[in-house]
Enzyme design. Structure first.
Site, PDB file in Angstrom:
ATOM      1  N   ASN A  10       0.793  -1.237   0.000  1.00  0.00           N
ATOM      2  CA  ASN A  10       0.000   0.000   0.000  1.00  0.00           C
ATOM      3  C   ASN A  10       0.823   1.284   0.000  1.00  0.00           C
ATOM      4  O   ASN A  10       0.260   2.370  -0.178  1.00  0.00           O
ATOM      5  CB  ASN A  10      -1.014   0.036   1.162  1.00  0.00           C
ATOM      6  CG  ASN A  10      -1.993  -1.102   1.067  1.00  0.00           C
ATOM      7  OD1 ASN A  10      -2.612  -1.293   0.014  1.00  0.00           O
ATOM      8  ND2 ASN A  10      -2.122  -1.895   2.117  1.00  0.00           N
ATOM      9  N   ASN A  73      10.800  -0.344   4.709  1.00  0.00           N
ATOM     10  CA  ASN A  73       9.519  -0.033   5.350  1.00  0.00           C
ATOM     11  C   ASN A  73       8.568  -1.165   4.940  1.00  0.00           C
ATOM     12  O   ASN A  73       7.981  -1.121   3.862  1.00  0.00           O
ATOM     13  CB  ASN A  73       8.984   1.321   4.885  1.00  0.00           C
ATOM     14  CG  ASN A  73       7.683   1.673   5.591  1.00  0.00           C
ATOM     15  OD1 ASN A  73       7.080   0.819   6.248  1.00  0.00           O
ATOM     16  ND2 ASN A  73       7.239   2.911   5.457  1.00  0.00           N
ATOM     17  N   ALA A  76       2.432  -2.844   6.567  1.00  0.00           N
ATOM     18  CA  ALA A  76       1.658  -3.686   7.489  1.00  0.00           C
ATOM     19  C   ALA A  76       2.382  -4.981   7.843  1.00  0.00           C
ATOM     20  O   ALA A  76       2.191  -5.531   8.945  1.00  0.00           O
ATOM     21  CB  ALA A  76       0.298  -3.995   6.876  1.00  0.00           C
ATOM     22  N   ARG A 106       0.016   4.936  17.729  1.00  0.00           N
ATOM     23  CA  ARG A 106      -1.195   4.539  16.999  1.00  0.00           C
ATOM     24  C   ARG A 106      -1.811   3.308  17.682  1.00  0.00           C
ATOM     25  O   ARG A 106      -1.696   3.159  18.895  1.00  0.00           O
ATOM     26  CB  ARG A 106      -0.833   4.312  15.527  1.00  0.00           C
ATOM     27  CG  ARG A 106      -0.294   5.600  14.854  1.00  0.00           C
ATOM     28  CD  ARG A 106       0.055   5.389  13.400  1.00  0.00           C
ATOM     29  NE  ARG A 106      -1.127   5.041  12.615  1.00  0.00           N
ATOM     30  CZ  ARG A 106      -1.076   4.603  11.359  1.00  0.00           C
ATOM     31  NH1 ARG A 106       0.093   4.465  10.745  1.00  0.00           N
ATOM     32  NH2 ARG A 106      -2.184   4.317  10.712  1.00  0.00           N
TER      33      ARG A 106
HETATM   34  O1  CA2 Z   1       4.156   4.543   9.057  1.00  0.00           O
HETATM   35  C1  CA2 Z   1       4.516   3.711   8.219  1.00  0.00           C
HETATM   36  O2  CA2 Z   1       5.409   3.937   7.383  1.00  0.00           O
HETATM   37  C2  CA2 Z   1       3.793   2.355   8.111  1.00  0.00           C
HETATM   38  O3  CA2 Z   1       4.759   1.366   7.806  1.00  0.00           O
HETATM   39  C3  CA2 Z   1       2.756   2.501   6.996  1.00  0.00           C
HETATM   40  C4  CA2 Z   1       1.850   1.293   6.836  1.00  0.00           C
HETATM   41  C5  CA2 Z   1       1.262   0.865   8.177  1.00  0.00           C
HETATM   42  O4  CA2 Z   1       0.554  -0.351   8.025  1.00  0.00           O
HETATM   43  C6  CA2 Z   1       2.335   0.689   9.261  1.00  0.00           C
HETATM   44  O5  CA2 Z   1       1.709   0.355  10.474  1.00  0.00           O
HETATM   45  C7  CA2 Z   1       3.132   1.961   9.428  1.00  0.00           C
HETATM   46  C8  CA2 Z   1       0.733   1.635   5.837  1.00  0.00           C
HETATM   47  C9  CA2 Z   1       1.244   1.886   4.428  1.00  0.00           C
HETATM   48  C10 CA2 Z   1       0.423   2.741   3.523  1.00  0.00           C
HETATM   49  O6  CA2 Z   1      -0.925   2.880   3.855  1.00  0.00           O
HETATM   50  C11 CA2 Z   1      -1.723   3.730   3.147  1.00  0.00           C
HETATM   51  C12 CA2 Z   1      -2.983   3.916   3.663  1.00  0.00           C
HETATM   52  C13 CA2 Z   1      -3.878   4.759   3.032  1.00  0.00           C
HETATM   53  C14 CA2 Z   1      -3.491   5.430   1.882  1.00  0.00           C
HETATM   54  C15 CA2 Z   1      -2.242   5.254   1.370  1.00  0.00           C
HETATM   55  C16 CA2 Z   1      -1.350   4.399   1.998  1.00  0.00           C
END
Ligand code: CA2
Length: 143
Positions: A10, A73, A76, A106
């Protein structure tokens, strides 16, 4: 010096939704920012993104002998993937974990990082500049 920057599921959607958490930069913007920064400090970078856990494991394995360090990174998969943890341990390259958001403030499930257990440093909650800080850390260490 050659570094591999790996992004998990994502992250290619960044800039499209949830700007309050992840900012307004698109994935393309971030890739350009990383490449420009790395080039300016004389570091070669390859950036890879996948939504698939096995592909991320394959890419980490392929880094062995081909790269000097990894910035990752896992998105998830950070909080679920023992396979990514094991792959990072297997290649034993210096690795830095990056999270754009502050995962520690979070939901509680985001406080566990499996990948982080194989990384020598974590850059958390610094926005997309976190990638640059991670690259600089590895550049300083490996020079
Ligand atoms: O804070 C970060 O970089 C994360 O790795 C981002 C992940 C999340 O699951 C981790 O807990 C923290 C999420 C990646 C992208 O998510 C999106 C959500 C909505 C719109 C675009 C990207």
């Amino acid at each position: 010096m050659k570094l591999l920057v790996i992004n998990g599921p994502n992250l290619n959607m960044l800039g499209i939704r949830e700007p309050d958490i992840y900012g307004r930069e698109t994935y393309k913007d971030i890739c350009l920012k990383i490449k420009t920064y790395a080039e300016n400090i004389g570091v070669e970078v390859e950036i890879y993104q996948s939504n698939h856990e096995g592909d991320l494991v394959d890419k980490i394995q392929a880094a062995y002998g081909a790269f000097d360090g990894i910035v990752i990174n896992p998105a998830a998969y950070t909080h679920t993937s023992v396979a990514i943890l094991d792959a990072l341990k297997a290649v034993s390259l210096p690795a830095v974990e990056v999270h754009i958001s502050d995962v520690n403030v979070r939901e509680p499930f985001r406080r566990i990082s499996y990948a982080g257990m194989a990384c020598e440093k974590s850059v958390i909650g610094k926005g997309t500049d976190g990638y640059l800080l991670a690259i600089q850390y590895l550049a300083d260490k490996l020079k």
